[in-house]
Design a protein around this motif. Sequence first.
Motif, PDB file in Angstrom:
ATOM      1  N   LEU A 286       0.827  -1.211   0.000  1.00 56.66           N
ATOM      2  CA  LEU A 286       0.000   0.000   0.000  1.00 56.66           C
ATOM      3  C   LEU A 286       0.858   1.256   0.000  1.00 56.66           C
ATOM      4  O   LEU A 286       0.504   2.263  -0.611  1.00 56.66           O
ATOM      5  N   VAL A 287       1.989   1.200   0.689  1.00 52.77           N
ATOM      6  CA  VAL A 287       2.907   2.335   0.708  1.00 52.77           C
ATOM      7  C   VAL A 287       3.442   2.595  -0.700  1.00 52.77           C
ATOM      8  O   VAL A 287       3.496   3.733  -1.171  1.00 52.77           O
ATOM      9  N   LEU A 288       3.815   1.531  -1.395  1.00 53.85           N
ATOM     10  CA  LEU A 288       4.331   1.685  -2.752  1.00 53.85           C
ATOM     11  C   LEU A 288       3.253   2.182  -3.705  1.00 53.85           C
ATOM     12  O   LEU A 288       3.549   2.949  -4.635  1.00 53.85           O
ATOM     13  N   LEU A 289       2.017   1.775  -3.479  1.00 47.69           N
ATOM     14  CA  LEU A 289       0.923   2.270  -4.315  1.00 47.69           C
ATOM     15  C   LEU A 289       0.746   3.779  -4.149  1.00 47.69           C
ATOM     16  O   LEU A 289       0.562   4.511  -5.129  1.00 47.69           O
ATOM     17  N   ILE A 290       0.800   4.258  -2.908  1.00 50.09           N
ATOM     18  CA  ILE A 290       0.650   5.696  -2.660  1.00 50.09           C
ATOM     19  C   ILE A 290       1.825   6.465  -3.244  1.00 50.09           C
ATOM     20  O   ILE A 290       1.646   7.496  -3.906  1.00 50.09           O
ATOM     21  N   LEU A 291       3.029   5.977  -3.023  1.00 51.91           N
ATOM     22  CA  LEU A 291       4.208   6.642  -3.591  1.00 51.91           C
ATOM     23  C   LEU A 291       4.163   6.640  -5.116  1.00 51.91           C
ATOM     24  O   LEU A 291       4.521   7.630  -5.760  1.00 51.91           O
ATOM     25  N   GLY A 292       3.706   5.521  -5.691  1.00 51.63           N
ATOM     26  CA  GLY A 292       3.563   5.465  -7.139  1.00 51.63           C
ATOM     27  C   GLY A 292       2.539   6.464  -7.637  1.00 51.63           C
ATOM     28  O   GLY A 292       2.726   7.094  -8.698  1.00 51.63           O
ATOM     29  N   GLY A 293       1.447   6.640  -6.881  1.00 49.22           N
ATOM     30  CA  GLY A 293       0.440   7.633  -7.256  1.00 49.22           C
ATOM     31  C   GLY A 293       1.004   9.036  -7.237  1.00 49.22           C
ATOM     32  O   GLY A 293       0.704   9.854  -8.127  1.00 49.22           O
ATOM     33  N   ILE A 294       1.812   9.358  -6.220  1.00 51.42           N
ATOM     34  CA  ILE A 294       2.455  10.683  -6.174  1.00 51.42           C
ATOM     35  C   ILE A 294       3.360  10.867  -7.388  1.00 51.42           C
ATOM     36  O   ILE A 294       3.392  11.937  -8.010  1.00 51.42           O
ATOM     37  N   LEU A 295       4.067   9.814  -7.745  1.00 47.52           N
ATOM     38  CA  LEU A 295       5.018   9.883  -8.850  1.00 47.52           C
ATOM     39  C   LEU A 295       4.336  10.133 -10.190  1.00 47.52           C
ATOM     40  O   LEU A 295       4.813  10.923 -11.010  1.00 47.52           O
ATOM     41  N   ILE A 296       3.202   9.487 -10.436  1.00 47.41           N
ATOM     42  CA  ILE A 296       2.543   9.620 -11.740  1.00 47.41           C
ATOM     43  C   ILE A 296       1.488  10.705 -11.759  1.00 47.41           C
ATOM     44  O   ILE A 296       0.936  11.033 -12.813  1.00 47.41           O
ATOM     45  N   GLY A 297       1.192  11.306 -10.604  1.00 42.54           N
ATOM     46  CA  GLY A 297       0.121  12.300 -10.510  1.00 42.54           C
ATOM     47  C   GLY A 297       0.556  13.692 -10.887  1.00 42.54           C
ATOM     48  O   GLY A 297       1.689  13.916 -11.342  1.00 42.54           O
ATOM     49  N   PRO A 298      -0.340  14.667 -10.661  1.00 37.95           N
ATOM     50  CA  PRO A 298      -0.048  16.066 -11.026  1.00 37.95           C
ATOM     51  C   PRO A 298       1.183  16.630 -10.326  1.00 37.95           C
ATOM     52  O   PRO A 298       1.864  17.495 -10.883  1.00 37.95           O
ATOM     53  N   SER A 299       1.466  16.167  -9.096  1.00 38.95           N
ATOM     54  CA  SER A 299       2.646  16.662  -8.381  1.00 38.95           C
ATOM     55  C   SER A 299       3.925  15.972  -8.832  1.00 38.95           C
ATOM     56  O   SER A 299       5.019  16.405  -8.460  1.00 38.95           O
ATOM     57  N   GLY A 300       3.797  14.902  -9.627  1.00 41.22           N
ATOM     58  CA  GLY A 300       4.957  14.181 -10.137  1.00 41.22           C
ATOM     59  C   GLY A 300       5.154  14.438 -11.612  1.00 41.22           C
ATOM     60  O   GLY A 300       5.281  15.585 -12.056  1.00 41.22           O
ATOM     61  N   PHE A 301       5.125  13.358 -12.402  1.00 42.41           N
ATOM     62  CA  PHE A 301       5.371  13.482 -13.839  1.00 42.41           C
ATOM     63  C   PHE A 301       4.097  13.769 -14.642  1.00 42.41           C
ATOM     64  O   PHE A 301       4.170  13.957 -15.856  1.00 42.41           O
ATOM     65  N   GLY A 302       2.950  13.775 -13.996  1.00 42.73           N
ATOM     66  CA  GLY A 302       1.710  14.090 -14.693  1.00 42.73           C
ATOM     67  C   GLY A 302       1.313  13.057 -15.738  1.00 42.73           C
ATOM     68  O   GLY A 302       0.731  13.407 -16.763  1.00 42.73           O
ATOM     69  N   LEU A 303       1.603  11.797 -15.485  1.00 46.44           N
ATOM     70  CA  LEU A 303       1.294  10.747 -16.460  1.00 46.44           C
ATOM     71  C   LEU A 303      -0.172  10.316 -16.417  1.00 46.44           C
ATOM     72  O   LEU A 303      -0.653   9.666 -17.346  1.00 46.44           O
ATOM     73  N   ALA A 304      -0.885  10.620 -15.338  1.00 50.27           N
ATOM     74  CA  ALA A 304      -2.293  10.236 -15.200  1.00 50.27           C
ATOM     75  C   ALA A 304      -3.049  11.336 -14.468  1.00 50.27           C
ATOM     76  O   ALA A 304      -2.473  12.072 -13.661  1.00 50.27           O
ATOM     77  N   LYS A 305      -4.343  11.439 -14.763  1.00 52.89           N
ATOM     78  CA  LYS A 305      -5.192  12.453 -14.144  1.00 52.89           C
ATOM     79  C   LYS A 305      -6.176  11.793 -13.187  1.00 52.89           C
ATOM     80  O   LYS A 305      -6.888  10.862 -13.577  1.00 52.89           O
ATOM     81  N   PRO A 306      -6.251  12.272 -11.939  1.00 46.96           N
ATOM     82  CA  PRO A 306      -7.177  11.672 -10.970  1.00 46.96           C
ATOM     83  C   PRO A 306      -8.627  11.700 -11.425  1.00 46.96           C
ATOM     84  O   PRO A 306      -9.382  10.763 -11.144  1.00 46.96           O
TER      85      PRO A 306
END
Length: 406
Positions: free
Chosen positions: A33-53
């Motif tokens: 679950l920790v890796l899932l949250i960190l992965g979400g930060i990485l691909i989200g708007p605060s990270g590389f912006g690869l996916a939109k919530p």
Amino acid sequence: MLAGLESLFVVVLVAALAPLLSAVIPGGRIPQLVLLILGGILIGPSGFGLAKPSEIELLANVGLGFVFLLAGFEIQPAILRTRVAGTALIAWISSCVLAAVIVGGLAAVGFVHAYVPVGLALTTTALGTVLPILRERGLHDQDLGRYFLPNGAIGEMLPILAIAIFLGVNNRFSALISLAAIGLLALALAYVPRLLRERRVARIIAAGADTTGQTTLRWSVLLLLGFLVLAADFGLDVVLGAMLAGMVLRRYAPGNVHALEVKLDAVGYGFFIPVFFVSAGMGVNLDSITESPARLPVFLVLLLVVRGLPVFFLYRRTVRTRLRVQLMFCTATTLPLIVALTEIGLRNGTMLPENAAALTGAAVLSVLVYPAIAVALERPGGSSVPGEPAVRRPSDGGGDDPRGRP
């Protein structure tokens, strides 16, 4: 359409990589679950912006529903009638008093504006988030899991009820009526199996459980979605509906309950729940956190003080120190309800954006850090002291079995 599929693909990629990374990381102490949250930060708007919530919002909400459905499925009414649950209730009330005093002081100096949402946030426990971590480590049926379950259940159900009354609708009397109505409906559905025990419908559902019809699974998902819709229509938090659905399902499910639980785990943990936790990571606003960096550690410490310390002190006569420390960290872990509370505070304009971001960030950090500390403190065999039981028996100071046995 294609943009939505691209976002979903990236989210599912993170979900697929998480268990692999968890297995290869040295020490193997980072929960998935920790890796899932960190992965979400990485691909989200605060990270590389690869996916939109926004493009996976519906699936994430269903994932949130599955988190609490499975948490409610774990809760048996007998658990809430034990002395351990009585102590857990006192601990939660103590947390409310601490939250009122501390948040009142913070509001007086202008640190917070949304008194009620912030206060309630500090009294929550992420039962549905911590249980998968304990289950992953085989601790859910050890002393830690047995003592945590009633504390987690009360720390999730009572704040949900408080949210429904104080924040869910404008009229509190209407909120109470809505709660009573959906509670009566849940109670009525819990007794449906007795009425259908010898009926043809029940036999058909049970007979089709392991066929291509997958009747028990389909009706379980229908029950979950039905309670989510009802809770939303009544102006209540959908988390309440999902937890009620899980509690009803344990009594309602025809046929082999264990087999149904395996299927729900497969559907929930296989797809919907990872989507929710990745989405939660994508929602973390790192910019707001970096603008006011001191707020995040303040809220992280307050979670431990307000929610964890009462549990640590109140179990001092029945539980040994190491297990109390583990229980303190697990009980102070939170996430889904804080996400809901910050959204409510931002929606009605009472919560400062920097506090919403810091609270969410603290909740994410609590999931990253607190259960890991609890798991790291576990000794082989589940004992909190080498060679001694984690729970004090009557011969060494009294106590009671968390499962309700004297």
